[in-house]
Design a protein around this motif. Sequence first.
Motif, PDB file in Angstrom:
ATOM      1  N   GLY A 105      -9.633  14.900  10.767  1.00 36.61           N
ATOM      2  CA  GLY A 105      -8.514  14.507   9.898  1.00 36.61           C
ATOM      3  C   GLY A 105      -7.218  14.354  10.673  1.00 36.61           C
ATOM      4  N   THR A 106      -7.334  13.919  11.943  1.00 35.08           N
ATOM      5  CA  THR A 106      -6.132  13.808  12.787  1.00 35.08           C
ATOM      6  C   THR A 106      -5.887  12.370  13.242  1.00 35.08           C
ATOM      7  N   LEU A 107      -6.400  11.394  12.501  1.00 35.63           N
ATOM      8  CA  LEU A 107      -6.231   9.988  12.890  1.00 35.63           C
ATOM      9  C   LEU A 107      -4.759   9.593  12.893  1.00 35.63           C
ATOM     10  N   THR A 108      -4.456   8.530  13.643  1.00 32.24           N
ATOM     11  CA  THR A 108      -3.156   7.857  13.516  1.00 32.24           C
ATOM     12  C   THR A 108      -3.387   6.591  12.689  1.00 32.24           C
ATOM     13  N   PHE A 109      -2.587   6.390  11.645  1.00 35.20           N
ATOM     14  CA  PHE A 109      -2.666   5.168  10.833  1.00 35.20           C
ATOM     15  C   PHE A 109      -1.481   4.286  11.167  1.00 35.20           C
ATOM     16  N   MET A 110      -1.773   3.013  11.470  1.00 45.53           N
ATOM     17  CA  MET A 110      -0.722   2.018  11.712  1.00 45.53           C
ATOM     18  C   MET A 110      -0.758   1.084  10.510  1.00 45.53           C
ATOM     19  N   VAL A 111       0.316   1.051   9.742  1.00 46.75           N
ATOM     20  CA  VAL A 111       0.228   0.421   8.425  1.00 46.75           C
ATOM     21  C   VAL A 111       1.131  -0.802   8.314  1.00 46.75           C
ATOM     22  N   GLY A 112       0.556  -1.883   7.796  1.00 46.42           N
ATOM     23  CA  GLY A 112       1.345  -3.072   7.475  1.00 46.42           C
ATOM     24  C   GLY A 112       1.261  -3.354   5.984  1.00 46.42           C
ATOM     25  N   GLY A 113       2.342  -3.867   5.400  1.00 47.68           N
ATOM     26  CA  GLY A 113       2.311  -4.203   3.975  1.00 47.68           C
ATOM     27  C   GLY A 113       3.562  -3.719   3.269  1.00 47.68           C
ATOM     28  N   GLN A 114       3.569  -3.888   1.948  1.00 52.57           N
ATOM     29  CA  GLN A 114       4.766  -3.621   1.150  1.00 52.57           C
ATOM     30  C   GLN A 114       5.167  -2.128   1.203  1.00 52.57           C
ATOM     31  N   ALA A 115       6.500  -1.896   1.209  1.00 47.64           N
ATOM     32  CA  ALA A 115       7.019  -0.519   1.262  1.00 47.64           C
ATOM     33  C   ALA A 115       6.534   0.298   0.063  1.00 47.64           C
ATOM     34  N   GLU A 116       6.430  -0.340  -1.109  1.00 51.00           N
ATOM     35  CA  GLU A 116       6.005   0.408  -2.301  1.00 51.00           C
ATOM     36  C   GLU A 116       4.559   0.894  -2.141  1.00 51.00           C
ATOM     37  N   GLY A 117       3.707   0.023  -1.633  1.00 48.75           N
ATOM     38  CA  GLY A 117       2.310   0.405  -1.398  1.00 48.75           C
ATOM     39  C   GLY A 117       2.234   1.533  -0.387  1.00 48.75           C
ATOM     40  N   PHE A 118       3.053   1.425   0.681  1.00 51.22           N
ATOM     41  CA  PHE A 118       3.042   2.461   1.715  1.00 51.22           C
ATOM     42  C   PHE A 118       3.460   3.806   1.135  1.00 51.22           C
ATOM     43  N   ALA A 119       4.523   3.800   0.353  1.00 53.87           N
ATOM     44  CA  ALA A 119       5.025   5.067  -0.220  1.00 53.87           C
ATOM     45  C   ALA A 119       3.945   5.715  -1.087  1.00 53.87           C
TER      46      ALA A 119
END
Length: 293
Positions: A126-140
Motif C-alpha cells: 500500500g505504498t504506491l506513488t500515484f501520478m494523477v491527471g484529470g479534473q481537480a474535482e475528481g482528484f479531490a
Amino acid sequence: MARIGFVGLGNMGAPMARNLVKAGHEVAVFDLSAEAMARVDGASAAASAAEAATGAEFVITMLPAGKHVREAWLGAGGMAAAAAPDAVLLDCSTIDVAAAREVASAAGRLFLDAPVSGGVMGAEAGTLTFMVGGQAEGFARAEPVLRAMGRTVVHCGDAGAGQAAKACNNMLLAISMIGTCEAFVLAERLGLSHEALFEVASKSSGQCWSLTTYCPVPGPVPGSPANRDYRPGFAAALMVKDLGLAQQAAGDTGAATPMGARALELYRRFVEAGGGETDFSGIIRMIRDLQPP
Ligand code: NAD
C-alpha cells in the motif's frame, strides 16, 4: 466508506483491490480470468466489467495496455456507460498519453488517469506513488481512495498528465540506470573497486536513485536486486513497455529524446536476448558483454 468497482486483478490490481477491502470499502471486482477473480477475499465477484461499475461511486481499471483500457471503458457493454453519472472513473494502468486523453474525453465526465510506480511490492504494502491527471474535482474526491493503496498521490495536471509524468520519469530512470551500469563497467576496466566508485559517486554529482537505492552491482546497497541475481524488482520487459510509451509520446509531440531512444534500443536488445524477466538493473551484464576482450 465507498462503493468501488475494480477491474483487472493481475499482479498489481489484486493487491491494490485487497488494500481497498482492508480499508473498509465495499469492493466489486471483475477480471476476464476466473483464477484472478479468486485473488481478492472480501470483495464481491461481478459477472462483467459493466456490472462491477454499476452503482459504484468510484470505478477503477488496472489493465495491461491502452487497447484493453479503451475496450473496457468505451467498447460494447463498456464501463463508462454503465457507471453512475456522478461516479469518479479512474484508470491506473500504464498506457500512452494519447489514449488516456481520448478515453477521458470520450467518457465525458470525471475521469482520471492515475498510473503508479512502486511495483508489486508497493502494491502489496500500500505504498504506491500515484501520478494523477484529470479534473481537480475528481482528484479531490478520489484522493482518499488512492491513499488506501498508496503513500504518495500527486495531481499532475489535466487529462493525460499522470501518464505523461510516468513516461518522463521512467525514461529518466532507464537512462540513469544505463549510465550507472556503464560507470561501474568502466571502473572495472580501470581497476577501480565497486566500493570506491560507490563511496565517491553516492556523495558527489553522479548521485542518483539508480546508484544509491538500486545499485546494479552487489554489495554497496544490500537490498538491491543485484544481490539476488537480478530477480525483479522491476522486470526489463516492463521497462521496454514504458520506454516505448515515452518514445510514442516523443513522436506525437515532436520532442527529440536521443538518450531515451537509445535506452529503448538497449533494453529491447537485452529483452530479445532473454532478459525480459530479469530486473532492469541486470542490463549491466549485457553492457559487460559489449566490452572488447
Ligand atoms: P497483469 O498482466 O498481471 O494483469 C492484468 C490483468 O488484467 C489480468 O488479470 C487480465 O486477465 C486482466 N484483463 C485484461 N483485459 C481485461 C478486461 N478487458 N477486463 C477485465 N480484466 C482484464 O498486469 P500487471 O502487472 O498487474 O500490470 C497492470 C498495469 O500496471 C499495466 O499497465 C502495467 O504496465 C502497470 N504497472 C505494472 C507494474 C508491475 O510491476 N507489474 C508496475 C507499475 C505499473
